[in-house]
Design a protein around this motif. Structure first.
Motif, mmCIF file in Angstrom:
data_model
loop_
_atom_site.group_PDB
_atom_site.id
_atom_site.type_symbol
_atom_site.label_atom_id
_atom_site.label_comp_id
_atom_site.label_asym_id
_atom_site.label_seq_id
_atom_site.Cartn_x
_atom_site.Cartn_y
_atom_site.Cartn_z
ATOM 1 N N TYR A 103 0.830 -1.223 0.000
ATOM 2 C CA TYR A 103 0.000 0.000 0.000
ATOM 3 C C TYR A 103 0.861 1.270 0.000
ATOM 4 O O TYR A 103 0.704 2.148 -0.855
ATOM 5 C CB TYR A 103 -0.913 -0.027 1.231
ATOM 6 N N CYS A 104 1.790 1.354 0.950
ATOM 7 C CA CYS A 104 2.582 2.583 1.071
ATOM 8 C C CYS A 104 3.619 2.703 -0.054
ATOM 9 O O CYS A 104 3.834 3.802 -0.582
ATOM 10 C CB CYS A 104 3.272 2.640 2.432
ATOM 11 N N LEU A 134 4.029 5.819 -2.734
ATOM 12 C CA LEU A 134 5.280 6.554 -2.960
ATOM 13 C C LEU A 134 5.715 6.453 -4.418
ATOM 14 O O LEU A 134 6.188 7.431 -5.009
ATOM 15 C CB LEU A 134 6.379 5.999 -2.039
ATOM 16 N N ASN A 135 5.498 5.279 -5.011
ATOM 17 C CA ASN A 135 5.868 5.101 -6.414
ATOM 18 C C ASN A 135 5.006 5.985 -7.324
ATOM 19 O O ASN A 135 5.501 6.611 -8.263
ATOM 20 C CB ASN A 135 5.731 3.630 -6.794
ATOM 21 N N MET A 136 3.706 6.057 -7.018
ATOM 22 C CA MET A 136 2.817 6.914 -7.835
ATOM 23 C C MET A 136 3.195 8.382 -7.689
ATOM 24 O O MET A 136 3.031 9.178 -8.597
ATOM 25 C CB MET A 136 1.351 6.718 -7.414
ATOM 26 N N ASN A 145 4.149 4.067 6.860
ATOM 27 C CA ASN A 145 3.198 3.175 7.548
ATOM 28 C C ASN A 145 2.921 3.676 8.961
ATOM 29 O O ASN A 145 1.779 3.749 9.404
ATOM 30 C CB ASN A 145 3.775 1.758 7.628
ATOM 31 N N LYS A 146 3.998 4.042 9.658
ATOM 32 C CA LYS A 146 3.871 4.494 11.050
ATOM 33 C C LYS A 146 3.009 5.754 11.138
ATOM 34 O O LYS A 146 2.099 5.858 11.967
ATOM 35 C CB LYS A 146 5.272 4.752 11.605
ATOM 36 N N LEU A 147 3.302 6.710 10.263
ATOM 37 C CA LEU A 147 2.554 7.970 10.308
ATOM 38 C C LEU A 147 1.068 7.734 10.046
ATOM 39 O O LEU A 147 0.204 8.284 10.730
ATOM 40 C CB LEU A 147 3.102 8.954 9.266
#
Ligand code: ACO
Length: 402
Positions: free
Chosen positions: A166-167, A171-173, A193-195
């Motif tokens: 998911y994350c 970031l890739n997009m 993920n943490k944030l």
């Protein structure tokens, strides 16, 4: 001052509680929050354990389903997120209609509201279709956020990929481009993920309460969440993460004299507030802020970044926490104080910070809407007021008004 007699209405006495400081609006089994002790848990799990050991997708599942997923449940849920990641091509054309520099939160709330036009089949039996609607929202909001960034940069859109988490996919997009392929960095993925986990839910905050109030009129999930996104936009709520970075940048650009800003915040004649400080419920350290502060150090060290804004933030916090004004009012750094420094380190522009907050808060909004919809004691939200306007006046026809 209000005369106590004014509190009487046709249906008895009204409790006047400005800002709902002490009014409970519902029973909920999603999030526990103890503002005196600084405790936060989702569905009974401590926020520290979740932030340390889970992915955002696991926590989204937990918030929306009530339990942490088994491997099989997680795999099924992740497949759904992959399946619904695309945005309808007709919706992509919406982006062209916005002027450059449009606020990303305005684009996001309109796009989310528009989802109900593209997926109307979901509206008739919302609880039967809630998993699908939740997966659509979680996945598409991520795509919409990244696309709106690409559009604002005038760069070609990067479509979601099935092989990424998911994350990493987000970031890739955001950062992949034909001229410079994006390299996924595990530290950055972990930090994101943490944030998102730390922003997952926070009981009846302004935006969540807005989602519930809108939804109580039986408006659909997409429209309710769009209302929540607009509430989150405010600088006293989710917009604070952007405002913190602007404040720290200003302090830095003006020579680093943060004490001047502390003095300004203490001046009763000045409306300025130290953004990222204070919380309606926490009267001690915000447990999320503690985790984020540590993550901030870890991420910057791992990425070998030295950010003068982090130094200013730490010094400012240290001085403010020893100051009588902040001690007397129980003002501590909140979740927004350090989050922007991590976002900046991983390349997210400041005007996207509140969009990131919205992405994290989505599972919470969905969980509350679902809980409210399913509540046998549900009633439309309709607070009363204390009328303080003129008493009954004789009507004056237009020709006689002076
Ligand atoms: N800087 C300086 N003084 C402050 C601050 C601050 N950040 N926050 C509160 N105060 C003072 C107020 O001036 C008031 O002082 P007084 O009693 O002398 O009049 C006292 O502390 C109480 O403040 P209230 O506004 O009554 O507290 P409330 O619970 O209504 O507000 C809020 C909470 C909105 C978060 C407030 O602390 C604030 O404006 N903080 C800055 C914005 C911010 O960081 N928002 C993000 C919150 S977290 C979130 O939404 C994710």
């Amino acid at each position: 001052a209000i005369d106590i007699r004014e509190l009487r209405s046709s249906s008895g006495y009204i409790t006047l509680d400005s800002g709902f400081m002490n009014t409970g609006s519902c029973c909920s089994s999603i999030t526990f929050l103890d503002g005196e002790e600084g405790i936060l848990s989702y569905r009974g799990y401590g926020i520290e354990d979740l932030a340390e050991n889970c992915t955002f997708v696991e926590v989204a599942y937990l918030l929306d389903h009530g339990n942490l997923p088994t491997r099989e449940e997680l795999s099924k849920f992740s497949q759904m997120l992959g399946k619904y990641a695309m945005v309808h091509e007709d919706m992509i054309r919406f982006f062209d209609g916005y002027p450059p520099n449009s606020p990303p939160m305005a684009i996001l709330s309109s796009m989310v509201n528009s989802l109900c036009s593209f997926y109307p089949e979901m509206l008739d039996n919302p609880l039967e279709n809630i998993d699908k609607m939740a997966a659509r929202l979680l996945s598409k909001v991520r795509t919409i956020a990244a696309f709106s960034y690409k559009k604002s940069m005038g760069q070609p859109l990067v479509y979601p990929r099935h092989d990424l988490s998911y994350c990493a996919n987000f970031l890739n997009m955001m950062f992949d481009s034909p001229v410079k392929p994006y390299e996924i960095n595990d530290t950055v993925v972990k930090a994101l993920n943490k944030l998102l986990i730390l922003h997952g839910d926070h009981e009846q905050n302004c935006s969540t309460a807005t989602v519930r109030v809108a939804g109580s009129a039986r408006v659909n999930l997409y429209a309710s969440i769009s209302a929540g996104i607009n509430a989150l936009w405010g600088p006293l709520h989710g917009g604070a993460n952007q405002a913190v970075m602007e404040m720290l940048t200003q302090i830095h650009e003006e020579g680093g004299n943060y004490k001047q800003f502390i003095a300004k915040a203490k001046d009763p004649a000045d409306p300025f507030r130290l953004v990222g400080f204070g919380h309606r419920v926490y009267k001690t350290h915000d447990p999320r802020a503690r985790i984020i502060k540590k993550a901030c150090d870890d991420v910057l060290t791992a990425l070998n970044i030295s950010d003068p804004l982090l130094d200013i933030a730490k010094e400012l916090e240290e001085v403010a926490l020893k100051d009588e004004y902040f001690i007397a009012r129980n003002l501590y750094p909140n979740v927004d104080f350090y989050s922007g420094i991590i976002y900046r380190a991983i390349g997210i522009p400041t005007n996207m910070f509140t969009v990131m907050f919205a992405l994290g808060r989505l599972p919470g909004w969905i969980a509350h809407w679902k809980e409210m919809w399913d509540d046998p004691d549900w009633r439309i939200s309709r607070p009363r007021q204390v009328y303080v306007g003129p008493k009954r006046r004789p009507f004056v026809p237009l020709a006689e008004r002076t």
